[in-house]
Design a protein around this motif. Structure first.
Motif, PDB file in Angstrom:
ATOM      1  N   GLY D 269       0.813  -1.217   0.000  1.00  0.00           N
ATOM      2  CA  GLY D 269       0.000   0.000   0.000  1.00  0.00           C
ATOM      3  C   GLY D 269       0.847   1.268   0.000  1.00  0.00           C
ATOM      4  O   GLY D 269       2.055   1.240  -0.261  1.00  0.00           O
ATOM      5  N   ASP D 270       0.193   2.366   0.327  1.00  0.00           N
ATOM      6  CA  ASP D 270       0.875   3.652   0.302  1.00  0.00           C
ATOM      7  C   ASP D 270       1.944   3.738   1.394  1.00  0.00           C
ATOM      8  O   ASP D 270       1.879   3.052   2.407  1.00  0.00           O
ATOM      9  CB  ASP D 270      -0.151   4.787   0.464  1.00  0.00           C
ATOM     10  N   VAL D 271       2.904   4.639   1.160  1.00  0.00           N
ATOM     11  CA  VAL D 271       4.035   4.761   2.090  1.00  0.00           C
ATOM     12  C   VAL D 271       3.611   5.187   3.478  1.00  0.00           C
ATOM     13  O   VAL D 271       4.216   4.790   4.476  1.00  0.00           O
ATOM     14  CB  VAL D 271       5.091   5.738   1.546  1.00  0.00           C
ATOM     15  N   MET D 272       2.590   6.020   3.549  1.00  0.00           N
ATOM     16  CA  MET D 272       2.076   6.445   4.852  1.00  0.00           C
ATOM     17  C   MET D 272       0.558   6.447   4.779  1.00  0.00           C
ATOM     18  O   MET D 272      -0.019   6.406   3.691  1.00  0.00           O
ATOM     19  CB  MET D 272       2.655   7.812   5.225  1.00  0.00           C
ATOM     20  N   GLN D 273      -0.095   6.454   5.934  1.00  0.00           N
ATOM     21  CA  GLN D 273      -1.552   6.280   5.975  1.00  0.00           C
ATOM     22  C   GLN D 273      -2.312   7.422   5.316  1.00  0.00           C
ATOM     23  O   GLN D 273      -3.426   7.227   4.841  1.00  0.00           O
ATOM     24  CB  GLN D 273      -2.008   6.139   7.431  1.00  0.00           C
ATOM     25  N   THR D 274      -1.751   8.593   5.296  1.00  0.00           N
ATOM     26  CA  THR D 274      -2.508   9.753   4.806  1.00  0.00           C
ATOM     27  C   THR D 274      -1.931  10.338   3.518  1.00  0.00           C
ATOM     28  O   THR D 274      -2.552  11.209   2.923  1.00  0.00           O
ATOM     29  CB  THR D 274      -2.507  10.876   5.865  1.00  0.00           C
ATOM     30  N   ILE D 275      -0.734   9.906   3.129  1.00  0.00           N
ATOM     31  CA  ILE D 275      -0.049  10.533   1.993  1.00  0.00           C
ATOM     32  C   ILE D 275       0.368   9.490   0.965  1.00  0.00           C
ATOM     33  O   ILE D 275       0.933   8.457   1.318  1.00  0.00           O
ATOM     34  CB  ILE D 275       1.191  11.325   2.481  1.00  0.00           C
ATOM     35  N   ARG D 276       0.070   9.776  -0.289  1.00  0.00           N
ATOM     36  CA  ARG D 276       0.538   8.982  -1.427  1.00  0.00           C
ATOM     37  C   ARG D 276       1.661   9.750  -2.110  1.00  0.00           C
ATOM     38  O   ARG D 276       1.612  10.975  -2.174  1.00  0.00           O
ATOM     39  CB  ARG D 276      -0.618   8.777  -2.399  1.00  0.00           C
ATOM     40  N   PHE D 345       2.763  14.352  -4.791  1.00  0.00           N
ATOM     41  CA  PHE D 345       2.183  13.732  -3.594  1.00  0.00           C
ATOM     42  C   PHE D 345       0.742  14.173  -3.446  1.00  0.00           C
ATOM     43  O   PHE D 345       0.322  15.184  -3.999  1.00  0.00           O
ATOM     44  CB  PHE D 345       3.021  13.996  -2.339  1.00  0.00           C
ATOM     45  N   SER D 346      -0.029  13.360  -2.705  1.00  0.00           N
ATOM     46  CA  SER D 346      -1.463  13.629  -2.593  1.00  0.00           C
ATOM     47  C   SER D 346      -2.004  13.043  -1.297  1.00  0.00           C
ATOM     48  O   SER D 346      -1.314  12.315  -0.585  1.00  0.00           O
ATOM     49  CB  SER D 346      -2.211  12.998  -3.778  1.00  0.00           C
ATOM     50  N   ASP D 347      -3.265  13.379  -1.042  1.00  0.00           N
ATOM     51  CA  ASP D 347      -3.979  12.875   0.145  1.00  0.00           C
ATOM     52  C   ASP D 347      -4.971  11.789  -0.220  1.00  0.00           C
ATOM     53  O   ASP D 347      -5.867  11.475   0.569  1.00  0.00           O
ATOM     54  CB  ASP D 347      -4.688  14.041   0.841  1.00  0.00           C
ATOM     55  N   PHE D 348      -4.809  11.188  -1.393  1.00  0.00           N
ATOM     56  CA  PHE D 348      -5.799  10.210  -1.864  1.00  0.00           C
ATOM     57  C   PHE D 348      -6.020   9.025  -0.910  1.00  0.00           C
ATOM     58  O   PHE D 348      -7.139   8.505  -0.844  1.00  0.00           O
ATOM     59  CB  PHE D 348      -5.408   9.682  -3.244  1.00  0.00           C
ATOM     60  N   PRO D 349      -4.990   8.551  -0.185  1.00  0.00           N
ATOM     61  CA  PRO D 349      -5.259   7.397   0.694  1.00  0.00           C
ATOM     62  C   PRO D 349      -6.367   7.666   1.705  1.00  0.00           C
ATOM     63  O   PRO D 349      -7.131   6.763   2.058  1.00  0.00           O
ATOM     64  CB  PRO D 349      -3.922   7.165   1.410  1.00  0.00           C
TER      65      PRO D 349
END
Lengths: 365, 365, 365, 365
Positions: D269-276, D345-349
């Motif tokens: 999954g994404d590198v961090m819970q809130t940031i892609r 980078f984005s907040d999509f997750p």
């Protein structure tokens, strides 16, 4: 089918002798060539040794009764349970390669002592009442139509307080765990720790409220925490589906065919990791579409009658009869003139979790 | 162990006759009592029929060579693969109840034709080079130390373009799928669709970049999309763990014991649904703690030597030797004087997914 | 707290002038230094602007009634709903930074027209009956104690067929979706598509059977498919927990404190992706342990009375009163002399899914 | 758009006075009617206050340099970071409603002291080298093109051992956690615990081997354990995708457009819970399809140049320029004559986890 041989000329006698010598050496070293057995080991589609088969309830019940007269129940033998042995499976007591099905019989006043095992188990009550199953000290009534769980590694025993004997269907994943070398077993107390006979189990008081879960027990549990799925709820859910169909709304699986899956309220998934359980109700004259499925199904008729056609062969099934559909055998159901209520269990969760499940409907969806 | 009998007096001759009569009736009706077999079916802990066993590489390789002389490879036999048959498993070509291990041998210029099957497969290259595996049209080199995947239902074949024959280890879940009746098989082209011999596969170019995934292929995949885990990366990862240990930092499993798990970069989980693969490197003199585990492990020594003690019995293992540890047999490794590099595969994912995994270390954690 | 300044001498007037010039340039270029605002932006623990606050039911209901006299309900305004505006949130109609709570009021014969939106919504019925909510054409009764869902992007409207007006609590994630720029909205029919007034909704007939799910609808759904959680089940679940406590068995959260979580039967998780809903019953004199939690809770008293102490400040709460506990404010409940029944909703699922949830009980667990 | 009013006649002056009186009462009681604000609160589609905007690298860098002359870095201010303030967001230092982007600047010999916070952070190195980030005692080099993580609640600091100052892009979820009241912060040591300057971090030695994970650290981790995604791997992955495209194979997102997602190797999954985080490479002349997406994207040009068209307005972007695409604003990229490399980078997750993500391509897929 696999072709029977390499695309090459037959070996000469000298060559064959050399081959024979090599095979003998391999045998001695515990080695075997793939090329002589691939057609058997890796068929084009599942070709189970298990066969479609039906056991009559009258025969099952009569032999269970007879064993009640001749065999005591107690520590060592543990349970007066008579297992169904699929005729294709070389005398092993496996109703299917992964599943065990048995009739368990308990006479008035008898106790089946406590034990626990990694094997997942359930009971389905085809008729009668008066026995309580005690799971980890939680006394759970068994009544007609009830579906009860004793998931792996929970202590459990049974006691009959009625004036009548009682018989029910036991289902377990014994053959799977036996073949997989995963089984653990531990004896508990010889007599039940709790002889209470409450109207309902504690597990139901905590977990059998629709869409509500106790705040004190968060998280996902590997098996359902509901010890008993009482018949009144199963029956109501099926009636509701048919009433919705009558009113023109979605709900049934197909015309005249209502069905529910027993589920783990902490996950929405199957009641146990290896076993799925369902209940099907077909209106008079309704039928299901022929289908091939990876995995094994066992049906027991609860009420009414039906014909189940497996691999083109029809089996007439009535109250209490048990029938097995081996993997990938095409099957469909046709309800009799009074409709049919059927309990069903299967090993599908194993194959779904391992990405091995497939199904195919020759007549389309 | 289970007690051998009910806590009751032995039956009289008359009673025994009645029992015999009942058992005969049951037998005829394909029913069997649990009470006579529970100790076998439901043991206190796993008691596998599979036995610990070692196959010498020199023997394996010599017989593979011999088969190369005597047996052509082609459609029908499909592969020149010699399976290891656990001596406890009644002559079945099962290295363990769930797993298949074989030596596959391909002479210069030979082709193993394309097919696909639901069985999950891998190759581990103990030595040599010059063969390309083609998976769904993606030509993948096979070189010493490489670990290659052909997950279920992908077309694959092999062709040897070198001037030397090549042998490698094949691992599959054939016995599991055979017992479970889940297997499907389909022939592909008789000759490989692609005879390219690129330095690296397309799957690696897409997926074998650390922590980076191609944006065009989102989501979780049931099996790893990496076709080849090249030895250079495995070796570097193990060297790094030992270097970190030397510098006083965390990384190794236990003192002197580095290890990696091959993983599916789209999930972080195992490479295939039924098979786990690992690589272990022990420094000279290092050893692992004795442990019991549910599930079956197979080791192949890549470099160096070690002693593996299984169920108190030591096996000396050297380059290419294959050894099997059946379920719940206590085992530990002791590296030889030059340390040891070992490839390992197991069926643990099956049991972890079904909540049946357990392990126990008699000497604590 | 963050230290107020760098560990350096104060700037000279000349330095300050240069700084001011730089800050002015930054401002013009839409840039701002972190070092002047970090203490505010990144506090040592959550320091919400939202404040603990209580709204009296009598006031809420009186103003809702008044609006019923003065304001028609219809297309454009959509709903006669009066939102609770946390006094700390600058006049925004946010009961908490993520949550909306409102009293909705519908007079006899009135219709709230159909629409759908990505915002997740529920209703909790504090008193009364006679309104039906229609969700995607499924008419659902609203009665005292019922909890109803209209998850994101389902068409829904309400109509009152009773002779009395009715008021209830609406809860949504409007502020969250407003701040996150995720909201979508679509008008439906101006008049309800279905004016049926069945005793129960179709969604309940399909899904509100304990541990049973319709076979026709497999898989996990993002929101609960149960449209109404009827009071009789909630009440029974709470009574059962207290009865188990009386009998000496596990079930309650803490002494005298029964509680359930409303759950999605297809997953065991929360009813909607952003909102958790619970019902708590405290015996007379029972209390809960003080706790800090990341996330915002809103309580409405259903029956009885209690004191809720938030950030050391007590609020007396009675039938219908609504109170908000902002993130990380220490709180506990003390039931009044007749005990207390409380409905509670929160935004905890957001923080649990993003690994941002924490809690801390100063008095230990 | 929402209709502006109810479908009713305008109120008379008397009615209006009564309404005004009611609204005043509501205001006093911290209540607000939905019907006057629904169009704003619940728009038909996201209507962000954040605006598309570009910050020039030359301006950013010049002001960062200037701050290096005027402002010391140390405890209290913590970081010499200059945040980008979206012109639509009322002076808040939010590049988007959920995201923080800043230029951080460290002069030779300077230290940014250690601290930790629940906010998730990354660094992207647009140019330069000579700074090491220390995460929980693991010194990690920062070099051109590297992407570094400091997920929530890990201690971290920076130190510059080079003879040149260095600037880079910081990205965090500060605005999200600020609005959600989830933030925690703790000071660490004032000077870095480790001034080592290794060629690579320990985290990379453990985790940055393709498809291999250390056996000692099983299970899923909430954030990626890889501290640095080195440029050489990102570059190689992108080159490989374009080479596959040249050879006629799948791999790129669309013609001439290669892209990777930075991922957590323990989950995929994404590198961090809130940031892609992603990296895009467009060949000269390539462009992407216009798309609307729920969520906010920030691009920084690494090499080359491009035009990004947002909401029909073109922005020319070159090396180092930062541009923000607010939620649901239609956007597409057109590469310049030398192609373009872009970090994104984005907040999509956040929105994917909460089932709130949507996208729409007016020109089809």
């Amino acid at each position: 089918m696999h072709q029977d041989s390499m695309n090459v000329p037959l070996p000469t006698p000298e060559e064959q002798a050399e081959l024979n010598d090599m095979y003998a050496q391999m045998d001695q070293m515990h080695m075997k060539p793939l090329w002589n057995q691939i057609g058997n080991l890796m068929p084009e589609h599942p070709t189970p040794e298990a066969v479609p088969y039906k056991w009559d309830w009258s025969t099952l019940h009569k032999l269970a009764e007879r064993s009640g007269e001749l065999v005591p129940v107690g520590r060592g033998g543990e349970r007066r349970a008579i297992g169904l042995a699929n005729p294709g499976l070389h005398g092993e007591t496996h109703v299917a390669p992964t599943l065990w099905a048995a009739i368990q019989y308990l006479a008035p006043g008898e106790n089946a002592p406590e034990h626990r095992h990694s094997q997942n188990a359930f009971r389905f009550v085809i008729e009668g009442e008066g026995v309580w199953t005690v799971v980890n000290g939680d006394a759970t009534p068994m009544r007609r139509g009830d579906f009860l769980l004793t998931p792996g590694w929970n202590f459990h025993g049974h006691h009959n307080i009625a004036s009548e004997p009682m018989a029910w269907l036991d289902g377990l994943d014994i053959p799977f765990q036996y073949k997989m070398d995963t089984g653990f077993f531990e004896f508990g107390t010889e007599h039940l720790t709790d002889e209470a006979t409450p109207e309902t189990s504690r597990s139901e008081r905590l977990w059998a409220h629709p869409g509500l879960r106790p705040l004190a027990f968060p998280g996902a549990k590997p098996s359902s925490p509901i010890g008993r799925y009482a018949w009144e709820h199963t029956d109501a859910a099926l009636r509701d589906q048919l009433a919705l169909e009558d009113a023109g709304f979605a709900g049934v699986v197909s015309p005249g065919h209502a069905a529910i899956r027993f589920s783990n309220p902490s996950t929405g998934g199957d009641v146990m990791q290896t076993i799925r359980a369902e209940f099907h109700r077909l209106r008079a004259g309704a039928s299901t579409l022929p289908i091939h499925e990876v995995g094994n199904r066992v049906f027991q008729v609860f009420e009414g009658s039906a014909t189940i056609v497996i691999d083109e062969k029809p089996f007439e099934i009535n109250h209490g009869d048990v029938v097995v559909v081996p993997s990938w055998k095409k099957w469909h159901l046709e309800a009799g003139s009074e409709g049919a209520d059927l309990f069903c269990f299967s090993d599908f969760p194993i194959f779904e979790k391992l990405n091995l499940f497939r199904s195919y409907s020759p007549e389309g969806i």
